[in-house]
Design a protein around this motif. Structure first.
Motif, PDB file in Angstrom:
ATOM      1  N   ILE A 155       0.850  -1.179   0.000  1.00  0.00           N
ATOM      2  CA  ILE A 155       0.000   0.000   0.000  1.00  0.00           C
ATOM      3  C   ILE A 155       0.887   1.231   0.000  1.00  0.00           C
ATOM      4  O   ILE A 155       1.793   1.345   0.833  1.00  0.00           O
ATOM      5  N   PRO A 156       0.671   2.172  -0.921  1.00  0.00           N
ATOM      6  CA  PRO A 156       1.500   3.380  -0.958  1.00  0.00           C
ATOM      7  C   PRO A 156       1.483   4.111   0.388  1.00  0.00           C
ATOM      8  O   PRO A 156       0.470   4.099   1.103  1.00  0.00           O
ATOM      9  N   LYS A 157       2.596   4.763   0.708  1.00  0.00           N
ATOM     10  CA  LYS A 157       2.738   5.418   2.010  1.00  0.00           C
ATOM     11  C   LYS A 157       1.670   6.470   2.231  1.00  0.00           C
ATOM     12  O   LYS A 157       1.120   6.603   3.334  1.00  0.00           O
ATOM     13  N   TYR A 158       1.338   7.247   1.185  1.00  0.00           N
ATOM     14  CA  TYR A 158       0.340   8.303   1.369  1.00  0.00           C
ATOM     15  C   TYR A 158      -1.026   7.726   1.706  1.00  0.00           C
ATOM     16  O   TYR A 158      -1.797   8.331   2.472  1.00  0.00           O
ATOM     17  N   GLN A 159      -1.327   6.523   1.161  1.00  0.00           N
ATOM     18  CA  GLN A 159      -2.590   5.877   1.484  1.00  0.00           C
ATOM     19  C   GLN A 159      -2.593   5.390   2.929  1.00  0.00           C
ATOM     20  O   GLN A 159      -3.615   5.473   3.631  1.00  0.00           O
ATOM     21  N   GLN A 160      -1.461   4.855   3.388  1.00  0.00           N
ATOM     22  CA  GLN A 160      -1.357   4.424   4.778  1.00  0.00           C
ATOM     23  C   GLN A 160      -1.588   5.605   5.724  1.00  0.00           C
ATOM     24  O   GLN A 160      -2.290   5.480   6.734  1.00  0.00           O
ATOM     25  N   ILE A 161      -0.999   6.749   5.384  1.00  0.00           N
ATOM     26  CA  ILE A 161      -1.167   7.938   6.227  1.00  0.00           C
ATOM     27  C   ILE A 161      -2.604   8.429   6.177  1.00  0.00           C
ATOM     28  O   ILE A 161      -3.193   8.791   7.212  1.00  0.00           O
ATOM     29  N   ALA A 162      -3.194   8.443   4.979  1.00  0.00           N
ATOM     30  CA  ALA A 162      -4.595   8.853   4.855  1.00  0.00           C
ATOM     31  C   ALA A 162      -5.498   7.943   5.684  1.00  0.00           C
ATOM     32  O   ALA A 162      -6.431   8.416   6.350  1.00  0.00           O
ATOM     33  N   ASP A 163      -5.221   6.637   5.658  1.00  0.00           N
ATOM     34  CA  ASP A 163      -6.016   5.687   6.442  1.00  0.00           C
ATOM     35  C   ASP A 163      -5.905   5.982   7.935  1.00  0.00           C
ATOM     36  O   ASP A 163      -6.900   5.910   8.669  1.00  0.00           O
ATOM     37  N   GLU A 164      -4.695   6.310   8.386  1.00  0.00           N
ATOM     38  CA  GLU A 164      -4.482   6.601   9.812  1.00  0.00           C
ATOM     39  C   GLU A 164      -5.197   7.895  10.216  1.00  0.00           C
ATOM     40  O   GLU A 164      -5.856   7.951  11.263  1.00  0.00           O
ATOM     41  N   ILE A 165      -5.094   8.942   9.395  1.00  0.00           N
ATOM     42  CA  ILE A 165      -5.763  10.202   9.720  1.00  0.00           C
ATOM     43  C   ILE A 165      -7.277  10.020   9.673  1.00  0.00           C
ATOM     44  O   ILE A 165      -8.013  10.553  10.520  1.00  0.00           O
TER      45      ILE A 165
ATOM     46  N   LYS B 122       6.750  15.423   9.909  1.00  0.00           N
ATOM     47  CA  LYS B 122       7.732  15.031  10.919  1.00  0.00           C
ATOM     48  C   LYS B 122       7.208  13.872  11.757  1.00  0.00           C
ATOM     49  O   LYS B 122       7.946  12.912  12.060  1.00  0.00           O
ATOM     50  N   ALA B 123       5.918  13.916  12.104  1.00  0.00           N
ATOM     51  CA  ALA B 123       5.326  12.871  12.944  1.00  0.00           C
ATOM     52  C   ALA B 123       5.301  11.524  12.222  1.00  0.00           C
ATOM     53  O   ALA B 123       5.529  10.475  12.839  1.00  0.00           O
ATOM     54  N   PHE B 124       5.030  11.532  10.925  1.00  0.00           N
ATOM     55  CA  PHE B 124       4.942  10.286  10.160  1.00  0.00           C
ATOM     56  C   PHE B 124       6.272   9.899   9.519  1.00  0.00           C
ATOM     57  O   PHE B 124       6.378   8.818   8.928  1.00  0.00           O
ATOM     58  N   GLY B 125       7.258  10.768   9.588  1.00  0.00           N
ATOM     59  CA  GLY B 125       8.556  10.465   9.013  1.00  0.00           C
ATOM     60  C   GLY B 125       8.564  10.401   7.501  1.00  0.00           C
ATOM     61  O   GLY B 125       9.242   9.561   6.908  1.00  0.00           O
ATOM     62  N   VAL B 126       7.800  11.313   6.869  1.00  0.00           N
ATOM     63  CA  VAL B 126       7.711  11.335   5.408  1.00  0.00           C
ATOM     64  C   VAL B 126       7.885  12.771   4.923  1.00  0.00           C
ATOM     65  O   VAL B 126       8.008  13.703   5.726  1.00  0.00           O
ATOM     66  N   SER B 127       7.866  12.941   3.603  1.00  0.00           N
ATOM     67  CA  SER B 127       8.001  14.280   3.038  1.00  0.00           C
ATOM     68  C   SER B 127       6.683  15.042   3.136  1.00  0.00           C
ATOM     69  O   SER B 127       5.604  14.454   3.286  1.00  0.00           O
ATOM     70  N   ARG B 128       6.779  16.348   3.022  1.00  0.00           N
ATOM     71  CA  ARG B 128       5.584  17.198   3.028  1.00  0.00           C
ATOM     72  C   ARG B 128       4.685  16.879   1.832  1.00  0.00           C
ATOM     73  O   ARG B 128       3.458  16.949   1.934  1.00  0.00           O
ATOM     74  N   MET B 129       5.286  16.513   0.686  1.00  0.00           N
ATOM     75  CA  MET B 129       4.492  16.173  -0.500  1.00  0.00           C
ATOM     76  C   MET B 129       3.658  14.924  -0.260  1.00  0.00           C
ATOM     77  O   MET B 129       2.534  14.816  -0.749  1.00  0.00           O
TER      78      MET B 129
ATOM     79  N   LYS C 143      -0.440  14.750  -0.447  1.00  0.00           N
ATOM     80  CA  LYS C 143      -1.189  13.799  -1.251  1.00  0.00           C
ATOM     81  C   LYS C 143      -2.217  13.064  -0.399  1.00  0.00           C
ATOM     82  O   LYS C 143      -3.348  12.826  -0.838  1.00  0.00           O
ATOM     83  N   ALA C 144      -1.851  12.714   0.830  1.00  0.00           N
ATOM     84  CA  ALA C 144      -2.793  12.050   1.740  1.00  0.00           C
ATOM     85  C   ALA C 144      -3.954  12.974   2.076  1.00  0.00           C
ATOM     86  O   ALA C 144      -5.125  12.566   2.061  1.00  0.00           O
TER      87      ALA C 144
END
Length: 239
Positions: free
Chosen positions: A3-13, A36-43, A47-48
């Motif tokens: 699962i793409p990282k942005y989708q994982q973050i969107a699912d968590e939010i 910073k909290a998720f350890g990913v880029s701002r982009m 996207k999430a």
């Protein structure tokens, strides 16, 4: 399939919104803080958040930040009319199954040529699927894809999410869609496959989807009983 990282973050939010960690009308942490909290880029965060905004869970106010709207449609089966997610993403893969009724290749009719902007000798996939949610018949889909844009489509792929195949395997990105939603009544197909009563209200969505390259990739119609699902449009004033 990862699962793409942005989708994982969107699912968590999304989960945090639905469980009240981020309550309605609250201000979300800014993108730099979330990155910073998720350890990913701002982009990746952007996207999430763009995906969550298209679902109507959050909204952006110019100069103020991003606010939680809340899960305003959680009590219904309604689908946002403006998003690019298929049924599998909307309902969850564990809830959705597909029965392939037709899987063929043919030359396009005049209507399909016009919708997909094809030459008469450019073949298309012709696909009919019955989509089920938790084992119950829900949607009848009639879909055309140009072979030149969707190589390698198989019966096995049709049993799952075609959109996952387009995005994750073929790395295609949707640029936009034109949709027409209209009311109709149940006919033979709905009686046979959706357990409808003849004449029962049906909603039909006719759509053309194009890629970021400008090429039209899908022409389809989907039909469901009006009693099962409607369509919502979220309109936010950003002024």
């Amino acid at each position: 399939m990862a699962i793409p990282k942005y989708q994982q973050i969107a699912d968590e939010i999304r989960d945090r919104i639905r469980t009240g960690v981020y309550p309605p009308k609250s201000l979300l942490p800014d993108q730099n803080t979330l990155a910073k909290a998720f350890g990913v880029s701002r982009m990746t965060i952007k996207k999430a958040l763009d995906g969550l905004a298209s679902e109507g869970l959050i909204y952006k106010q110019s100069g103020l930040g991003t606010y939680v709207l809340g899960d305003v449609t959680a009590h219904t089966n309604d689908s946002p009319a403006e998003v690019f997610e298929g049924l599998t993403k909307q309902e969850g893969a564990e809830h959705v199954s597909s029965q392939v009724l037709t899987f063929d290749v043919s030359l396009p009719s005049q209507l399909v040529r016009n919708k997909l902007q094809l030459a008469p000798d450019e073949p298309v996939y012709v696909i009919d699927r019955l989509r089920k949610v938790d084992g119950q018949p829900a949607v009848l889909e009639h879909t055309f894809f140009p072979l030149k844009l969707v190589p390698g489509l198989t019966h096995e792929i049709l049993l799952g999410s075609i959109y996952d195949y387009l995005h994750q395997n073929l790395h295609l990105k949707f640029g936009g869609a034109l949709r027409r939603i209209n009311a109709d009544v149940a006919g033979t197909l709905e009686v046979d496959f959706l357990n409808a009563t003849r004449g029962e209200p049906v909603l039909q969505v006719e759509q053309v989807i194009w890629l970021t390259t400008g090429e039209n990739i899908e022409y389809s119609t989907s039909r469901n009983l009006a009693s099962w699902r409607g369509y919502t449009i979220l309109d936010i004033n950003h002024d």
